[in-house]
Design an enzyme around this catalytic site. Structure first.
Site, short mmCIF file in Angstrom:
data_model
loop_
_atom_site.label_atom_id
_atom_site.label_comp_id
_atom_site.label_asym_id
_atom_site.label_seq_id
_atom_site.Cartn_x
_atom_site.Cartn_y
_atom_site.Cartn_z
N ASP A 82 0.83 -1.21 0.00
CA ASP A 82 0.00 0.00 0.00
C ASP A 82 0.87 1.26 0.00
O ASP A 82 1.86 1.34 0.73
CB ASP A 82 -0.87 -0.05 1.27
CG ASP A 82 -2.08 0.86 1.18
OD1 ASP A 82 -2.57 1.08 0.06
OD2 ASP A 82 -2.53 1.34 2.23
N ASP A 104 2.59 4.94 -5.26
CA ASP A 104 1.91 6.21 -4.96
C ASP A 104 2.84 7.37 -5.30
O ASP A 104 3.65 7.80 -4.49
CB ASP A 104 1.50 6.25 -3.48
CG ASP A 104 0.78 7.54 -3.14
OD1 ASP A 104 0.65 8.41 -4.04
OD2 ASP A 104 0.35 7.69 -1.99
N GLY A 182 -6.88 8.18 8.47
CA GLY A 182 -6.95 8.52 9.89
C GLY A 182 -8.40 8.64 10.32
O GLY A 182 -9.31 8.15 9.67
N VAL A 238 -8.90 -0.08 4.76
CA VAL A 238 -9.16 0.16 6.19
C VAL A 238 -7.87 -0.08 6.96
O VAL A 238 -7.33 -1.19 6.95
CB VAL A 238 -10.25 -0.80 6.72
CG1 VAL A 238 -10.56 -0.50 8.18
CG2 VAL A 238 -11.51 -0.73 5.87
#
Ligand code: 13P
Length: 291
Positions: A82, A104, A182, A238
């Site tokens: 991730d 990313d 968050g 999540v």
């Protein structure tokens, strides 16, 4: 079954109007809880590690545990890297046996985001069987090594999204739509459903080409989740909720058993709480029975 990459799983989810939970883990206890929840719910599932825990535990160790558990599970399970901002580390994890890689480069200029994303897409596709995820716009909040303030956060532009996906050859696309990493500071966070809907229509209107990812799952109200699935969200990430669950359940157990020195019992308490949280997410995403 069992060891799977995410693209097909998420194409199915998009068509079937449900979503797959992608749960960030840092430990063996959480990893086992994810797989146990998936087996119990007969749900497809994605295990995710961000970069810090992946480096700490080592990618080959994560992959070995993942492969052992997933190959015995009668449901498809993916292992996803991730929010990795390092091209080289994306390749390390692809080599180690992760089944999905997210590069990313969303904080970089558009052309550089395309260049780095395409490099990882080409690398993973050449290896075979590895899906790739990329992001456009920026998700606010903190995830592992990445911090984005609310002022810096930018929604994904629909036209640029198409160009981004087409020029990179990406498998899964994460457009920034106002969700945040968050804990949300307000009860009703500003989520741009219509932005996701437009991107979904442009990309997937004539058949699902690129499943869409929703980041910032923790704290999203159930009615938001339902609406996001309806407008094309098929992978929900999540993380924060599972960190809270792990730490709070551990703390509670130790507080209530101050004289006991049996780490195995702490692990059981933490795993039970984590599995329950994951199963609740699976119900919200309507993935039970879909494996
Ligand atoms: P949360 O920490 O808000 O659940 O977000 C997780 C996430 O999007 C990881 O990529």
């Amino acid at each position: 079954m069992s060891i799977a990459s995410a693209k097909e799983m998420l194409v199915e989810a998009t068509k079937g109007k449900y979503a797959v939970g992608a749960f960030n883990v840092t430990s063996l206890i959480q990893l086992e809880a994810v797989v146990e929840a998936a087996v119990e719910k007969k749900a497809p599932v994605i295990i995710q590690t961000s970069v810090k825990p992946s480096k700490f535990l080592r990618p080959d160790v994560f992959v070995a545990i993942y492969r052992t558990l997933a190959s015995q599970a009668p449901v498809p399970v993916c292992l996803h890297l991730d929010h990795c901002t390092e091209v080289a580390y994306c390749k390390t994890c692809a080599d180690a046996g992760y089944t999905n890689i997210m590069i990313d480069a969303s904080k970089l200029p558009f052309e550089e985001n395309i260049r780095q994303t395409k490099e990882i897409v080409d690398y993973c596709h050449a290896k075979g069987g590895i899906s790739t995820e990329g992001e456009l716009g920026t998700v606010s909040g903190v995830e592992d090594q990445i911090k984005v303030t609310e002022d810096e956060a930018q929604l994904a532009n629909p036209k640029q999204s198409i160009e981004f996906v087409e020029r990179t050859g990406l498998d899964l696309f994460a457009p920034a739509i106002g969700t945040a990493h968050g804990v949300y500071k307000t009860k009703n966070p500003k989520v741009h459903f219509e932005r996701l809907e437009e991107i979904h229509r442009l990309l997937n209107g004539k058949g699902v080409r690129v499943p869409l990812v929703v980041h910032g799952g923790t704290g999203l109200p159930p009615e938001y989740i339902e609406r996001l699935i309806a407008v094309g969200g098929s992978k929900f990430n999540v993380s924060t909720e599972l960190k809270y669950t792990l730490i709070d359940s551990t703390f509670d157990y130790i507080t209530q058993h101050r004289e006991e020195y049996d780490p195995g019992k702490i692990d059981v308490a933490a795993k039970d709480a984590t599995r329950a949280a994951i199963m609740h997410w699976m119900d919200m995403l309507r993935s039970p029975g879909k494996a």
